[in-house]
Design a protein around this motif. Sequence first.
Motif, mmCIF file in Angstrom:
data_model
loop_
_atom_site.group_PDB
_atom_site.id
_atom_site.type_symbol
_atom_site.label_atom_id
_atom_site.label_comp_id
_atom_site.label_asym_id
_atom_site.label_seq_id
_atom_site.Cartn_x
_atom_site.Cartn_y
_atom_site.Cartn_z
ATOM 1 N N SER A 1 0.836 -1.202 0.000
ATOM 2 C CA SER A 1 0.000 0.000 0.000
ATOM 3 C C SER A 1 0.871 1.253 0.000
ATOM 4 O O SER A 1 0.557 2.245 -0.667
ATOM 5 N N VAL B 1 -5.161 5.362 7.034
ATOM 6 C CA VAL B 1 -5.615 4.242 6.214
ATOM 7 C C VAL B 1 -7.130 4.097 6.302
ATOM 8 O O VAL B 1 -7.738 4.422 7.326
ATOM 9 N N ASN B 2 -7.712 3.599 5.220
ATOM 10 C CA ASN B 2 -9.139 3.304 5.234
ATOM 11 C C ASN B 2 -9.346 1.859 5.684
ATOM 12 O O ASN B 2 -8.383 1.162 6.032
ATOM 13 N N GLU B 3 -10.590 1.408 5.664
ATOM 14 C CA GLU B 3 -10.929 0.063 6.154
ATOM 15 C C GLU B 3 -10.236 -1.045 5.363
ATOM 16 O O GLU B 3 -9.990 -2.126 5.892
ATOM 17 N N GLU B 4 -9.908 -0.772 4.113
ATOM 18 C CA GLU B 4 -9.248 -1.777 3.262
ATOM 19 C C GLU B 4 -7.727 -1.754 3.397
ATOM 20 O O GLU B 4 -7.038 -2.533 2.747
ATOM 21 N N GLY B 5 -7.203 -0.849 4.211
ATOM 22 C CA GLY B 5 -5.753 -0.747 4.380
ATOM 23 C C GLY B 5 -5.067 0.118 3.345
ATOM 24 O O GLY B 5 -3.843 0.119 3.232
ATOM 25 N N ARG B 6 -5.840 0.874 2.572
ATOM 26 C CA ARG B 6 -5.270 1.787 1.574
ATOM 27 C C ARG B 6 -4.807 3.052 2.280
ATOM 28 O O ARG B 6 -5.560 3.648 3.054
#
Length: 169
Positions: free
Chosen positions: A13, A68-73
């Motif tokens: 990421s 980071v967002n919930e998806e780890g981005r």
Amino acid sequence: MKLVKPTLELKESFYEYLREWEKHNEKVVPTTLRKVNDQYEAYVKRWQNESQGIIREGWVANTTYFLVNEEGRILGSCNMRHELNKTLLQIGGHVGYGVRPTERGKGYATFMLKECLRHLKKMGIQKALITCNDDNIGSKKVIMNNGGIQDQSYTEQDGTIVNRFWIKL
């Protein structure tokens, strides 16, 4: 979304994050992220050490976070300096932050700065210095949205004007 310290799990990421900055011909901010190249693991260790006060000569203890967002981005990143030296009093201040080009204008920088200010207050810092280049209108808004009061600007050798703001914690 949340602030997290860099981990080995965020390596892919992180590189995707850097590629977006490069694609837009921009230097990644904060500057602590600029020379990672193929040394991500070493930098994660360095960032861990620096947050614990194990620092290089001329540097101050600091903590790096990724937003980071919930998806780890990774949406953005910030670096919080635990104290100021002579250089940071002119440019840099207590917090540097940046948001990936395609995610700007969504309040992420305001969120990161607010969270860093909360951490600085817990450390006993009573007022924080935040700086941005004079032509960075977005960053000025972020700082002012967090209570920034403009102080005397600083002019770098190349003529760049750096605005300085203090925020009472």
